[in-house]
Motif scaffolding. Sequence first.
Motif, PDB file in Angstrom:
ATOM      1  N   TRP A 142     -28.868 -56.556  27.125  1.00  0.00           N
ATOM      2  CA  TRP A 142     -28.217 -57.501  26.190  1.00  0.00           C
ATOM      3  C   TRP A 142     -27.913 -58.765  26.710  1.00  0.00           C
ATOM      4  CZ3 TRP A 142     -23.162 -59.094  26.002  1.00  0.00           C
ATOM      5  CH2 TRP A 142     -22.734 -59.749  25.002  1.00  0.00           C
ATOM      6  N   TRP A 143     -27.488 -58.472  27.938  1.00  0.00           N
ATOM      7  CA  TRP A 143     -27.057 -59.683  28.718  1.00  0.00           C
ATOM      8  C   TRP A 143     -28.031 -60.750  29.129  1.00  0.00           C
ATOM      9  CZ3 TRP A 143     -29.017 -60.300  33.587  1.00  0.00           C
ATOM     10  CH2 TRP A 143     -29.871 -59.317  34.125  1.00  0.00           C
ATOM     11  N   VAL A 144     -29.204 -60.395  29.097  1.00  0.00           N
ATOM     12  CA  VAL A 144     -30.203 -61.461  29.362  1.00  0.00           C
ATOM     13  C   VAL A 144     -30.501 -62.264  28.193  1.00  0.00           C
ATOM     14  CG1 VAL A 144     -32.758 -61.640  29.886  1.00  0.00           C
ATOM     15  CG2 VAL A 144     -31.394 -59.655  30.807  1.00  0.00           C
ATOM     16  N   ALA A 145     -30.520 -61.871  26.898  1.00  0.00           N
ATOM     17  CA  ALA A 145     -30.749 -62.672  25.714  1.00  0.00           C
ATOM     18  C   ALA A 145     -29.474 -63.387  25.364  1.00  0.00           C
ATOM     19  CB  ALA A 145     -31.504 -61.941  24.673  1.00  0.00           C
ATOM     20  N   THR A 146     -28.274 -62.589  25.582  1.00  0.00           N
ATOM     21  CA  THR A 146     -27.061 -63.525  25.049  1.00  0.00           C
ATOM     22  C   THR A 146     -26.722 -64.704  25.874  1.00  0.00           C
ATOM     23  OG1 THR A 146     -26.196 -61.257  24.501  1.00  0.00           O
ATOM     24  CG2 THR A 146     -24.637 -63.078  24.621  1.00  0.00           C
ATOM     25  N   PRO A 147     -26.914 -64.850  27.045  1.00  0.00           N
ATOM     26  CA  PRO A 147     -26.520 -66.342  27.691  1.00  0.00           C
ATOM     27  C   PRO A 147     -27.442 -67.432  27.123  1.00  0.00           C
ATOM     28  CG  PRO A 147     -26.740 -64.517  29.175  1.00  0.00           C
ATOM     29  CD  PRO A 147     -27.105 -63.954  28.132  1.00  0.00           C
ATOM     30  N   VAL A 148     -28.649 -66.896  26.582  1.00  0.00           N
ATOM     31  CA  VAL A 148     -29.696 -67.974  26.148  1.00  0.00           C
ATOM     32  C   VAL A 148     -29.064 -68.647  24.801  1.00  0.00           C
ATOM     33  CG1 VAL A 148     -32.003 -68.336  25.411  1.00  0.00           C
ATOM     34  CG2 VAL A 148     -31.614 -67.161  27.459  1.00  0.00           C
ATOM     35  N   LEU A 149     -28.786 -67.634  23.957  1.00  0.00           N
ATOM     36  CA  LEU A 149     -28.177 -67.883  22.701  1.00  0.00           C
ATOM     37  C   LEU A 149     -26.756 -68.783  22.776  1.00  0.00           C
ATOM     38  CD1 LEU A 149     -28.780 -64.487  20.972  1.00  0.00           C
ATOM     39  CD2 LEU A 149     -29.731 -66.648  20.378  1.00  0.00           C
ATOM     40  N   LEU A 150     -25.967 -68.564  23.870  1.00  0.00           N
ATOM     41  CA  LEU A 150     -24.700 -69.138  23.977  1.00  0.00           C
ATOM     42  C   LEU A 150     -25.132 -70.658  24.726  1.00  0.00           C
ATOM     43  CD1 LEU A 150     -22.623 -66.564  25.631  1.00  0.00           C
ATOM     44  CD2 LEU A 150     -22.268 -67.482  23.523  1.00  0.00           C
ATOM     45  N   VAL A 151     -26.150 -70.679  25.470  1.00  0.00           N
ATOM     46  CA  VAL A 151     -26.445 -72.143  25.926  1.00  0.00           C
ATOM     47  C   VAL A 151     -26.854 -73.058  24.439  1.00  0.00           C
ATOM     48  CG1 VAL A 151     -28.124 -73.566  27.000  1.00  0.00           C
ATOM     49  CG2 VAL A 151     -27.008 -71.422  28.147  1.00  0.00           C
ATOM     50  N   GLY A 152     -27.611 -72.178  23.583  1.00  0.00           N
ATOM     51  CA  GLY A 152     -28.145 -72.837  22.293  1.00  0.00           C
ATOM     52  C   GLY A 152     -26.617 -73.264  21.734  1.00  0.00           C
ATOM     53  N   VAL A 153     -25.869 -72.554  21.536  1.00  0.00           N
ATOM     54  CA  VAL A 153     -24.600 -72.763  20.720  1.00  0.00           C
ATOM     55  C   VAL A 153     -23.880 -74.094  21.533  1.00  0.00           C
ATOM     56  CG1 VAL A 153     -22.291 -71.843  20.090  1.00  0.00           C
ATOM     57  CG2 VAL A 153     -24.461 -70.714  19.745  1.00  0.00           C
ATOM     58  N   LEU A 154     -23.781 -73.863  22.807  1.00  0.00           N
ATOM     59  CA  LEU A 154     -23.167 -74.917  23.437  1.00  0.00           C
ATOM     60  C   LEU A 154     -24.060 -76.432  23.200  1.00  0.00           C
ATOM     61  CD1 LEU A 154     -20.952 -76.048  25.658  1.00  0.00           C
ATOM     62  CD2 LEU A 154     -22.720 -75.402  27.361  1.00  0.00           C
ATOM     63  N   ALA A 155     -25.342 -75.965  23.354  1.00  0.00           N
ATOM     64  CA  ALA A 155     -26.049 -77.621  23.029  1.00  0.00           C
ATOM     65  C   ALA A 155     -25.960 -78.265  21.752  1.00  0.00           C
ATOM     66  CB  ALA A 155     -27.727 -77.155  23.168  1.00  0.00           C
ATOM     67  N   PHE A 156     -25.671 -77.169  20.662  1.00  0.00           N
ATOM     68  CA  PHE A 156     -25.370 -77.547  19.474  1.00  0.00           C
ATOM     69  C   PHE A 156     -24.047 -78.364  19.221  1.00  0.00           C
ATOM     70  CE2 PHE A 156     -23.882 -77.317  14.963  1.00  0.00           C
ATOM     71  CZ  PHE A 156     -24.972 -77.550  14.252  1.00  0.00           C
ATOM     72  N   GLY A 157     -23.071 -77.596  20.088  1.00  0.00           N
ATOM     73  CA  GLY A 157     -21.816 -78.298  20.105  1.00  0.00           C
ATOM     74  C   GLY A 157     -21.792 -79.714  20.765  1.00  0.00           C
ATOM     75  N   LEU A 158     -22.740 -79.928  21.749  1.00  0.00           N
ATOM     76  CA  LEU A 158     -22.603 -81.089  22.334  1.00  0.00           C
ATOM     77  C   LEU A 158     -23.668 -82.224  21.741  1.00  0.00           C
ATOM     78  CD1 LEU A 158     -22.894 -79.860  25.988  1.00  0.00           C
ATOM     79  CD2 LEU A 158     -21.220 -81.003  24.788  1.00  0.00           C
ATOM     80  N   GLY A 159     -24.268 -81.798  20.630  1.00  0.00           N
ATOM     81  CA  GLY A 159     -25.014 -82.766  19.584  1.00  0.00           C
ATOM     82  C   GLY A 159     -26.720 -82.688  19.833  1.00  0.00           C
TER      83      GLY A 159
ATOM     84  N   ALA B 279     -30.975 -77.198  20.720  1.00  0.00           N
ATOM     85  CA  ALA B 279     -30.205 -76.065  20.540  1.00  0.00           C
ATOM     86  C   ALA B 279     -30.876 -74.978  19.643  1.00  0.00           C
ATOM     87  CB  ALA B 279     -28.843 -76.524  19.664  1.00  0.00           C
ATOM     88  N   GLY B 280     -31.581 -75.703  18.428  1.00  0.00           N
ATOM     89  CA  GLY B 280     -32.253 -74.607  17.706  1.00  0.00           C
ATOM     90  C   GLY B 280     -33.504 -73.985  18.305  1.00  0.00           C
ATOM     91  N   PHE B 281     -34.243 -74.848  19.234  1.00  0.00           N
ATOM     92  CA  PHE B 281     -35.471 -74.153  19.947  1.00  0.00           C
ATOM     93  C   PHE B 281     -34.777 -73.204  20.853  1.00  0.00           C
ATOM     94  CE2 PHE B 281     -37.816 -78.074  18.422  1.00  0.00           C
ATOM     95  CZ  PHE B 281     -38.739 -77.189  17.514  1.00  0.00           C
ATOM     96  N   VAL B 282     -33.729 -73.575  21.611  1.00  0.00           N
ATOM     97  CA  VAL B 282     -33.190 -72.700  22.555  1.00  0.00           C
ATOM     98  C   VAL B 282     -32.705 -71.060  21.808  1.00  0.00           C
ATOM     99  CG1 VAL B 282     -31.420 -72.247  24.076  1.00  0.00           C
ATOM    100  CG2 VAL B 282     -32.438 -74.369  24.477  1.00  0.00           C
ATOM    101  N   MET B 283     -32.019 -71.548  20.811  1.00  0.00           N
ATOM    102  CA  MET B 283     -31.502 -70.271  19.876  1.00  0.00           C
ATOM    103  C   MET B 283     -32.844 -69.436  19.587  1.00  0.00           C
ATOM    104  SD  MET B 283     -27.944 -71.744  18.324  1.00  0.00           S
ATOM    105  CE  MET B 283     -27.961 -70.705  16.993  1.00  0.00           C
ATOM    106  N   ALA B 284     -33.882 -70.313  18.951  1.00  0.00           N
ATOM    107  CA  ALA B 284     -35.055 -69.508  18.679  1.00  0.00           C
ATOM    108  C   ALA B 284     -35.691 -68.643  19.681  1.00  0.00           C
ATOM    109  CB  ALA B 284     -35.954 -70.521  18.020  1.00  0.00           C
TER     110      ALA B 284
END
Length: 89
Positions: free
Chosen positions: A9-26, A31-36
């Motif tokens: 689980w820890w392999v995919a979760t940081p990728v999703l967190l980077v996407g959320v962080l990117a979204f928060g930074l605008g 962010a959408g592509f990273v989360m996908a």
Amino acid sequence: MTIPRLGWWWVATPVLLVGVLAFGLGYVRGAGFVMAGGLLLAALIRAVLPTDLSGGLVVRSRVVDVATMTLLGLALAVITASLDLSPRR
């Protein structure tokens, strides 16, 4: 009572967190592509690893988990690609 391990689980979760962080930074499109990508990575991990190693990615049967994460990842990629982010006047 044993606490279940999170496995890979820890392999995919940081990728999703980077996407959320990117979204928060605008960075909406990025962010959408990273989360996908994170969802598709999670689907791949769930598809190839045995259930006891998949840990936190196991929710239902393997087929349902992989199909759900794959469809969500592809849908998010399509929606992200179709976003019109040009400024409005």
